[in-house]
Scaffold this active site. Structure first.
Site, short mmCIF file in Angstrom:
data_model
loop_
_atom_site.label_atom_id
_atom_site.label_comp_id
_atom_site.label_asym_id
_atom_site.label_seq_id
_atom_site.Cartn_x
_atom_site.Cartn_y
_atom_site.Cartn_z
N SER A 1 -16.22 9.10 -12.89
CA SER A 1 -17.44 8.30 -12.76
C SER A 1 -17.71 7.85 -11.33
O SER A 1 -18.77 7.32 -11.04
CB SER A 1 -17.34 7.06 -13.66
OG SER A 1 -16.36 6.18 -13.13
N GLY B 1 -16.53 8.41 -6.84
CA GLY B 1 -15.78 9.13 -5.80
C GLY B 1 -15.77 10.64 -5.99
O GLY B 1 -16.76 11.26 -6.39
N TYR C 1 2.31 3.85 -3.72
CA TYR C 1 1.36 4.97 -3.84
C TYR C 1 2.03 6.32 -3.59
O TYR C 1 1.91 7.24 -4.41
CB TYR C 1 0.21 4.75 -2.84
CG TYR C 1 -0.89 5.77 -2.90
CD1 TYR C 1 -1.07 6.70 -1.88
CD2 TYR C 1 -1.79 5.78 -3.97
CE1 TYR C 1 -2.10 7.63 -1.93
CE2 TYR C 1 -2.82 6.71 -4.02
CZ TYR C 1 -2.97 7.63 -3.00
OH TYR C 1 -3.99 8.54 -3.07
N LYS D 1 2.45 9.90 -5.83
CA LYS D 1 1.79 11.12 -5.33
C LYS D 1 2.81 12.23 -5.09
O LYS D 1 2.52 13.41 -5.27
CB LYS D 1 0.99 10.82 -4.06
CG LYS D 1 -0.26 10.01 -4.32
CD LYS D 1 -1.14 10.65 -5.39
CE LYS D 1 -2.52 10.05 -5.45
NZ LYS D 1 -3.38 10.70 -6.46
#
Lengths: 338, 314
Positions: A42, A44, A189, A193
């Site tokens: 929705s 980016g 983060y 990743k």
């Protein structure tokens, strides 16, 4: 005569190497008429991808949490519609559990007669940079949820359905340049990743048994609403370190990913910087389409990155005093006893 | 000529999680034999007891403290309690070095893994070390004390093999954390290391074998492995050399060199040579492994049907 032949052979093989093997590979992937399922669709990059695929004639389902944003996104997809038959839908789910991931996927399959999507794009995720010593138990767990588990649960739901229904589909993960390397501020983060890379690599191999393709995109900075959110709480030192980083728009990122899929790349990188990190962190990952480029970039990167890292380290060390003052002011550090 | 004085274990307090067996125990013995005070943390109290006897047996002097604590380390709370228990004997000062050896794996194909097994994989592969690191870092920074934190990842943190979908992500995640903290802890003078061992012949390894897919076993057949004492010696060697990424065998070292990106390497010339070899050896290994996986399709398909995994409930 012989030397002319030799030169011809050398030139031809160099040209072949530089143009890449993709010349000889099969048809390019065509999304037209295919059902594409996009998490984080929705805003980016996910939204940009949804619009791009709509323009190419795909049926697109987007999944995200915020209903308002989903409505706006769906309106943009409708505006990009190219045939009256395209099935464009949005679904509001929080995808941080396996159950939710399965439910969302099942709902998205309904308008398609229960058929499994042929391409699944796992764009959902976000970053909340901060200093490790300031993180809480909750922020650490959320960090892994918002990077790894969002991807893993949907990947499991989608792949299980593809295997069961014998759908030869694609699963596209989105990692980050912080899945190839890391630096200050990304302790909630970068692990997630990196974990996505570990999962995608394993699944690429395992899914050879089911004819499911796996791809993984490694963007750097994307100028998205998510990025603006991130910067609100990002430590000042990190903002400074990232000052000169160039980013791409969500549309550029979506296009870069799309082109990589068309080339049949496993690891998709679409900027100079992410190419350099991909080629210097390759390990057991297959080469990209242009082996000569990969080798050159890898070699240059192995030198250049040493200097880049030393420069970052120097800036961090130079920040010690300021950081000590900061931690004292927030109470993490007791005042120094003199 | 300048060189840093090599880290000397003598008189230092070393904190080792997963210290009652395998790599952790061998490391504890190695350091005890060099004069360190040892605190080990593990779950099973019986194994802790016997481990402590082994560690005490090799210490240089009985002024060396050797203590063990039973905690699960899977939560932040447990990890904090474990650390606090260990430092009580040291005036509540943080350890000079921590080696986070706790962890285990359960190899299985992704399609067969239950939700719980996938979560366990991250708990036992990542969180079991991340919580300890978090607790340690906060205490060390609050006390303004320097020191070392060493993670234990795996060759499967640098590359991967079919069958490790619950383990390789966790081991890769540890690398992401270690590389973040190496940089960030320059703010505090705390050193970060991460060890990437290959297969280690330990009790955990035997446990693993119970669920490991036949295909994975076939792929790993040709790989050697190390006994935990050899691995511990290599870890110690890399640690005192101040290496960030530490390996114990040439194959893993090749993967370390070829994935280093912007992380600190060892000697550039050697790393480039290893990377050069990887350019050729890794794709060959990868193609061979891929063809083995493809050759397994039919057998696997029959297996999935027999096990009912292709039914609606999936």
């Amino acid at each position: 005569m012989i030397s002319a032949l030799t030169i011809f052979a050398l030139v031809t093989s160099t040209l072949l190497l530089t143009m890449g093997w993709s010349l000889f590979s099969g048809k390019k992937w065509d999304p037209s008429g295919r059902h594409c399922y996009i998490t984080g669709g929705s805003t980016g990059m996910g939204l940009a991808l949804a619009i791009l695929l709509t323009k190419k004639g795909a049926d697109v389902s987007i999944v995200a949490r915020n209903k308002e944003q989903l409505e706006k996104a769906l309106a943009q997809m409708e505006a990009a519609r190219v045939t009256p038959n395209q099935v464009l839908r949005s679904y509001s789910f929080s995808l941080d559990t396996f159950d939710a991931a399965k439910k969302a996927l099942e709902m998205a399959c309904e308008p398609h007669g229960g058929e499994t999507p042929e391409a699944v794009f796992l764009c959902a995720g976000k970053a909340t940079p901060g200093f490790f010593v300031e993180e809480t138990e909750e922020s650490m767990k959320k960090g892994m949820d918002n990077t790894y588990w969002l991807a893993a649960w949907s990947a499991k739901a989608a792949s299980q359905r593809m295997i069961r229904t014998r759908t030869h589909g694609k699963i596209v993960f989105v990692s980050s340049v912080l899945g190839y390397m890391s630096m200050l501020g990304y302790s909630t983060y970068s692990p997630g990743k990196h974990a996505i890379r570990g999962l995608a690599e394993t699944l690429r191999q395992e899914f050879l048994m089911y004819s499911i393709d796996v791809h993984i995109y490694f963007p750097a900075t994307i100028y998205s609403p998510g990025y603006e959110e991130e910067n609100k709480t990002k430590p000042k030192l990190l903002l400074k370190l990232e000052e000169s980083d160039e980013g791409v728009t969500p549309e550029q990122a979506a296009l870069g990913l799309y082109k990589g899929l068309q080339r049949g790349d496993f690891h998709v990188t679409d900027t100079f910087i992410t190419d350099v990190f991909r080629t210097t962190a390759r390990g057991s990952t297959p080469f990209g389409g242009n082996i000569l480029k990969d080798v050159l970039y890898g070699f240059v990167g192995s030198i250049a990155l040493v200097f880049w890292r030393r420069d970052v380290d120097k800036q961090v060390v130079g920040h010690r005093e300021a950081h000590e003052e900061y931690l004292t002011s927030t109470g993490v550090l007791p005042p120094p006893s003199k | 000529m300048f060189w840093r004085a090599r880290w000397n274990p003598s008189g230092k307090h070393v904190y080792i999680t997963g210290g009652s067996s395998g790599l952790g125990l061998e490391l504890a013995k190695l350091l005890s034999a060099r004069g360190a005070h040892i605190s080990i943390v593990a779950r099973d109290p019986e194994r802790l007891k016997s481990a402590l006897l082994d560690i005490q047996a090799v210490r240089l002097s009985d002024t060396q403290i050797v203590q063990g604590f039973s905690y699960s380390l899977l939560t932040a709370e447990e990890s904090a309690k474990a650390l606090d228990a260990a430092i009580a004997a040291f005036n509540n000062e943080t350890p000079d070095a921590a080696f986070l050896c706790a962890g285990r794996s359960m190899p299985r194909f992704f399609v067969e893994h239950t939700e719980e097994e996938l979560r366990d994989g991250m708990d036992y592969g990542y969180w079991v070390q991340a919580w300890s690191a978090w607790v340690l870092a906060r205490r060390m920074v609050a006390q303004r004390r320097k020191g070392h934190i060493t993670f234990v990842s795996s060759m499967l943190g640098l590359m991967t093999v079919p069958g490790y979908a619950s383990y390789a992500p966790a081991k890769h995640a540890l690398r992401g954390l270690a590389d973040t903290l190496r940089c960030e802890f320059l703010l505090y003078g705390i050193d970060v290391h991460i060890f990437f061992p290959p297969t280690m012949f330990t009790r955990s390894y035997e446990e693993e074998g119970k669920t490991k897919p036949a295909l994975t076993k076939r792929i790993e057949e040709a790989d050697g492995g190390l006994t935990p004492d050899v691995a511990a010696a290599a870890l110690f060697k890399g640690f005192i050399r101040g290496q960030t990424h530490i390996t114990a065998d040439i194959i893993t070292d090749m993967f370390r060199a070829s994935t280093r990106g912007s992380a600190p390497g060892h000697y550039w010339v050697l790393d480039s040579l290893l990377d050069g070899v990887a350019h050729i050896a890794a794709p060959i290994w990868s193609m061979l492994t891929d063809s083995r996986v493809k050759a397994h399709r039919e057998e696997h398909s029959r297996y999935l049907e027999d096990a009912g995994l292709l039914d609606e409930q999936l």
